[in-house]
Design an enzyme around this catalytic site. Structure first.
Site, PDB file in Angstrom:
ATOM      1  NE  ARG A 132     -43.178  42.910  36.287  1.00 38.92           N
ATOM      2  CZ  ARG A 132     -44.395  43.439  36.107  1.00 38.92           C
ATOM      3  NH1 ARG A 132     -45.270  42.851  35.299  1.00 38.92           N
ATOM      4  NH2 ARG A 132     -44.735  44.568  36.705  1.00 38.92           N
TER       5      ARG A 132
ATOM      6  CB  SER B   2     -48.432  52.580  38.832  1.00 43.58           C
ATOM      7  OG  SER B   2     -48.177  51.955  37.588  1.00 43.58           O
TER       8      SER B   2
ATOM      9  CD  GLN C 123     -49.399  48.664  33.868  1.00 43.24           C
ATOM     10  OE1 GLN C 123     -49.678  49.779  33.446  1.00 43.24           O
ATOM     11  NE2 GLN C 123     -50.188  47.619  33.700  1.00 43.24           N
TER      12      GLN C 123
ATOM     13  CG  ASP D   9     -55.421  43.922  37.668  1.00 42.12           C
ATOM     14  OD1 ASP D   9     -55.677  45.125  37.458  1.00 42.12           O
ATOM     15  OD2 ASP D   9     -54.338  43.399  37.367  1.00 42.12           O
TER      16      ASP D   9
ATOM     17  CE  LYS E  18     -55.514  49.330  37.416  1.00 45.83           C
ATOM     18  NZ  LYS E  18     -54.055  49.218  37.377  1.00 45.83           N
TER      19      LYS E  18
ATOM     20  NE  ARG F 120     -57.526  41.908  35.287  1.00 45.16           N
ATOM     21  CZ  ARG F 120     -56.804  40.815  35.031  1.00 45.16           C
ATOM     22  NH1 ARG F 120     -57.368  39.628  35.072  1.00 45.16           N
ATOM     23  NH2 ARG F 120     -55.531  40.901  34.741  1.00 45.16           N
TER      24      ARG F 120
HETATM   25  C1  S3P Z   1     -49.513  45.319  36.402  1.00 45.65           C
HETATM   26  C2  S3P Z   1     -49.730  46.375  37.252  1.00 45.65           C
HETATM   27  C3  S3P Z   1     -51.064  46.904  37.544  1.00 45.65           C
HETATM   28  C4  S3P Z   1     -52.172  45.940  37.121  1.00 45.65           C
HETATM   29  C5  S3P Z   1     -51.924  45.374  35.752  1.00 45.65           C
HETATM   30  C6  S3P Z   1     -50.617  44.598  35.742  1.00 45.65           C
HETATM   31  C7  S3P Z   1     -48.126  44.874  36.155  1.00 45.65           C
HETATM   32  O1  S3P Z   1     -51.235  48.119  36.824  1.00 45.65           O
HETATM   33  O2  S3P Z   1     -53.428  46.586  37.148  1.00 45.65           O
HETATM   34  O3  S3P Z   1     -52.962  44.504  35.360  1.00 45.65           O
HETATM   35  O4  S3P Z   1     -47.925  43.759  35.618  1.00 45.65           O
HETATM   36  O5  S3P Z   1     -47.199  45.614  36.509  1.00 45.65           O
HETATM   37  P1  S3P Z   1     -50.738  49.540  37.393  1.00 45.65           P
HETATM   38  O6  S3P Z   1     -49.261  49.567  37.368  1.00 45.65           O
HETATM   39  O7  S3P Z   1     -51.345  50.564  36.476  1.00 45.65           O
HETATM   40  O8  S3P Z   1     -51.281  49.624  38.795  1.00 45.65           O
END
Ligand code: S3P
Length: 451
Positions: free
Chosen positions: A33, A174, A176, A327, A354, A402
């Site tokens: 980010r 999520s 993301q 995670d 994942k 992981r």
């Molecule tokens: C993350 C969100 C998570 C996590 C990933 C990092 C992020 O994924 O598992 O390692 O930085 O926004 P998801 O959005 O698929 O839950």
């Protein structure tokens, strides 16, 4: 990952003790980010403590394609000369995000509201992961997508001249997906609203505000969150300090709990409440953890954690805690193997998508090392055998860092060594893992490809 050399199997051996003080690398979520927002900001952003893992370096390369000038000082400070909201350049090459789901999904969001085409790809793991969850809201905002069946990479996104602000309810927990829409909203005139029924990590929200974005978060009575972004605002370059990644800290931390005669201090660990599910869970399991030096820096909470050898006991982990430790389940399953009784982990459907199908990979890894478990579509129950985890198996890592690190941790306390079929993928998030763990007293050996 160094693909030229072929798989590099790694083996971990029973250790008599683990001790020392370590700092694990910077948080992966924040590192992606910081590079993306630095690119969207005017001026030079300085980033201290950036994770220099392959996932994040791929995002830095992508940001260069959109016009940012990015350089690293000898002292490890990264400088990002941003281009500004609305002023990204069209990338001339395919954007290869390697293993990074966070990288590709966030960058797709950032780029989806620009009137040019970006083509994305990734490694064998990323090309299997679902992108439709991000493409759906971006298409609602006016982006055109050309993708393989099922919305898989490689794919091309072309943004609209006049992207549309939307109100979007994120259908799965999520960060993301949420972040992709928030980043797309930054260059979309009007108010974009994202509703998150189940809160997830909030680094995007905190950092967009930190860069001067017009973003508000409302916590609703039912526990959901409503996030609004006013698009078209100028972002200003910032100094960003990145604390240590709690998801990486989880490995030396669990290692210290399950190894004999262990006391390990992990410094500067980020303790944002959306990321602390593993700590709460391990404490409920009876872990000897001391949290000191709690403070807030650059808008994030952090602290030092001391972990000592502990006799853990099995518990049921509340399903609603999953987003705050999503995670960490592979390494929690390893901790559970050494706990007394059963550890039941419900609410794991997101583990299926994942870097690998992590639920299946964990079950296979436990089985090959003589640990009994049961599982369903979205749950796992591990039966622990304190002091008597057999080990001796070879774990298939499926390009999942992981899975590799979790089972190398198991081998530090199991009766027989544990082997992972390929350690190269660890470099995506924690390149110093081997050296850092060896410094604490862990013993790893590299095997030839034919072992
Ligand atoms: C993350 C969100 C998570 C996590 C990933 C990092 C992020 O994924 O598992 O390692 O930085 O926004 P998801 O959005 O698929 O839950």
């Amino acid at each position: 990952m160094d693909a030229s050399s072929g798989p590099q199997p790694l083996r971990s051996h029973h250790t008599k003790t683990l001790s020392g003080t370590v700092r694990v690398p910077g948080d992966k979520s924040m590192s992606h980010r910081a590079l993306i927002l630095g690119t969207l900001a005017r001026g030079t952003t300085r980033i201290f403590g950036l994770l220099e893992g392959e996932d994040v370096l791929a995002t830095a390369d992508a940001m260069r394609q959109y016009g940012a000038k990015i350089a690293r000082d000898e002292d490890g400070t990264w400088h990002v000369d941003g281009v500004g909201v609305g002023a990204l350049l069209e990338p001339s090459e395919v954007i290869d995000c390697g293993n990074a789901g966070t990288g590709v999904r966030l960058i797709m969001g950032m780029a989806a509201t620009y009137p040019f085409a970006s083509t994305f790809t990734g490694d064998g793991s990323l090309r299997k992961r679902p992108m439709k969850r991000v493409l759906d809201p971006l298409e609602e905002m006016g982006a055109q997508v050309l993708a393989r069946d099922g919305g898989l990479l490689p794919l091309t996104i072309r943004g609209n001249d006049t992207p549309l602000p939307v109100t979007y309810t994120v259908p799965m927990p999520s960060a993301q997906v949420k972040s992709a829409v928030l980043l797309a909203a930054l260059s979309t005139q009007g108010t974009t609203t994202v509703i998150e029924p189940i809160p997830t990590r909030d680094h995007s929200e905190r950092m967009i505000k930190g860069f001067g974005g017009d973003l508000t978060v409302v916590e609703n009575e039912d526990g959901s969150r409503t996030i609004t972004v006013e698009g078209g605002k100028v972002l200003q370059a910032q100094d960003v300090t990145i604390p240590a990644d709690p998801s990486s800290a989880a490995f030396p931390l669990v290692a210290a709990l399950i190894a004999p005669n262990a006391e390990v201090v992990i410094k500067d660990v980020m303790l944002n409440p959306t990321r602390t599910g593993l700590i709460a869970t391990l404490q409920e399991m009876g872990a000897d953890l001391t949290i000191t030096n709690r403070r807030t820096e650059g808008g994030e909470e952090l602290a030092d954690i001391t972990a000592r050898s502990s006799q853990l006991k099995g518990i049921t982990v509340p399903a609603e805690r999953a987003p705050s430790m999503i995670d960490e389940y592979p390494v929690l399953a390893v901790a559970a193997s050494f706990a007394e009784g059963e550890t039941h982990m419900p609410g794991l459907h997101e583990l299926r998508v994942k870097e690998s199908d992590r639920l299946a990979a964990v079950v296979d890894g436990l089985t090959t090392n003589g640990v009994h478990s049961e599982n369903g579509e979205d749950w796992l129950t591990v039966t622990g055998t304190p002091g008597a985890v057999p080990g001796g198996g070879t774990v298939i890592t499926h390009l999942d860092h992981r899975i590799a690190m979790a089972f190398l941790v198991m081998g530090l306390a199991s009766q027989q060594p544990v082997t992972v079929d390929d350690g190269r993928v660890i470099a995506t998030s924690f390149p110093a893992f081997g050296g850092l763990m060896s410094g604490l007293g862990a013993s790893f050996t590299r095997l030839s490809n034919h072992a």
